[in-house]
Design an enzyme around this catalytic site. Structure first.
Site, short mmCIF file in Angstrom:
data_model
loop_
_atom_site.label_atom_id
_atom_site.label_comp_id
_atom_site.label_asym_id
_atom_site.label_seq_id
_atom_site.Cartn_x
_atom_site.Cartn_y
_atom_site.Cartn_z
N SER A 1 33.41 -12.25 -18.28
CA SER A 1 33.51 -13.11 -17.01
C SER A 1 33.25 -12.34 -15.81
O SER A 1 33.28 -10.89 -15.72
CB SER A 1 35.00 -13.73 -17.01
OG SER A 1 35.31 -14.54 -17.91
N GLN A 2 32.72 -12.89 -15.00
CA GLN A 2 32.57 -12.12 -13.32
C GLN A 2 33.76 -11.46 -13.04
O GLN A 2 34.97 -11.81 -13.19
CB GLN A 2 32.17 -13.49 -12.71
CG GLN A 2 31.88 -12.94 -11.25
CD GLN A 2 31.71 -14.18 -10.21
OE1 GLN A 2 32.17 -15.11 -10.64
NE2 GLN A 2 31.05 -14.02 -9.26
#
Length: 221
Positions: free
Chosen positions: A63-64
């Site tokens: 994930s970011q």
């Protein structure tokens, strides 16, 4: 790459997290400590601190950084909690959670990713994270109750098995919506049920399982 990575972590915290409103200093410090470059494929190590998700194989992503920090901040961890991480993936979020809580259980449905994450976590100093293989939408009942649950995959609704595994006052963060667009939702257990608060728009890979989506993206009935 260690010095470059350390500088990149500081730049990530200041430029991507603090400037976007992450205020929990424990979360910011944890994000600065965890070596994200060790949780991505070697060919992407130089991109580890980019402002976005990265592929990790098997159709999944890490994930970011901002989204990991946002989820952790919503959980408001103080250090003594037991946390369930649904969707281990690379193991990065589990490592950040391990910096913030006393006990982390992480579950991944894809065995090869779980095995890789377990090895990476151990090598990075997070061997105490309990990595399981299974349907994350069903939680990990034998380790419940949990003080907090972080779901790192999109669900059409809150998987019903998860609230039942919360302790009093426990919290769940889950990306809820369609396969293509979701909102990050915080649910807190109270005496009268779950109290819900919607937060930021997001886009995660789908949560596949009994309480999520089928492989083709359709909700299970």
């Amino acid at each position: 790459m260690s010095r470059d990575a350390a500088r990149a972590r500081v730049a990530m915290v200041e430029g991507q997290l603090r400037r976007r409103g992450i205020r929990d200093e424990r979360v910011l410090a944890a994000m600065e400590r965890v070596p994200r470059e060790r949780f991505v494929p070697a060919v992407l190590a130089r991109d580890a601190y980019d402002d976005g998700a990265l592929p990790i194989g098997a159709g999944q992503t890490i994930s970011q950084p901002y989204m990991v920090a946002a989820m952790c901040e919503l959980l408001a961890l103080q250090g003594g909690e037991r946390v369930l991480d649904v969707g281990t993936g690379s193991g990065y979020a589990a490592a950040v959670l391990a910096e913030l809580a006393a006990d982390v259980v992480s579950i991944e449905r894809i065995p090869v990713l779980a095995e890789r994450a377990r090895a990476t976590l151990a090598a990075a100093g997070y061997a105490r994270v309990d990595v399981r293989v299974g349907d994350g939408s069903l939680g990990v009942a034998d380790r419940a109750p949990f003080d907090a649950i972080a779901v790192a995959a999109a669900a059409p609704d809150v998987p019903p098995a998860l609230p039942a595994q919360l302790g009093p006052g426990g919290r769940i963060v889950v990306p809820r919506g369609t396969r293509w667009s979701q909102q990050l939702v915080l649910l807190t257990a109270s005496r009268t049920g779950l109290v819900e608060r919607g937060t930021v728009a997001c886009r995660f890979v789908p949560l596949v399982g009994a309480g999520g989506f089928e492989d083709d993206g359709e909700p299970l009935s």
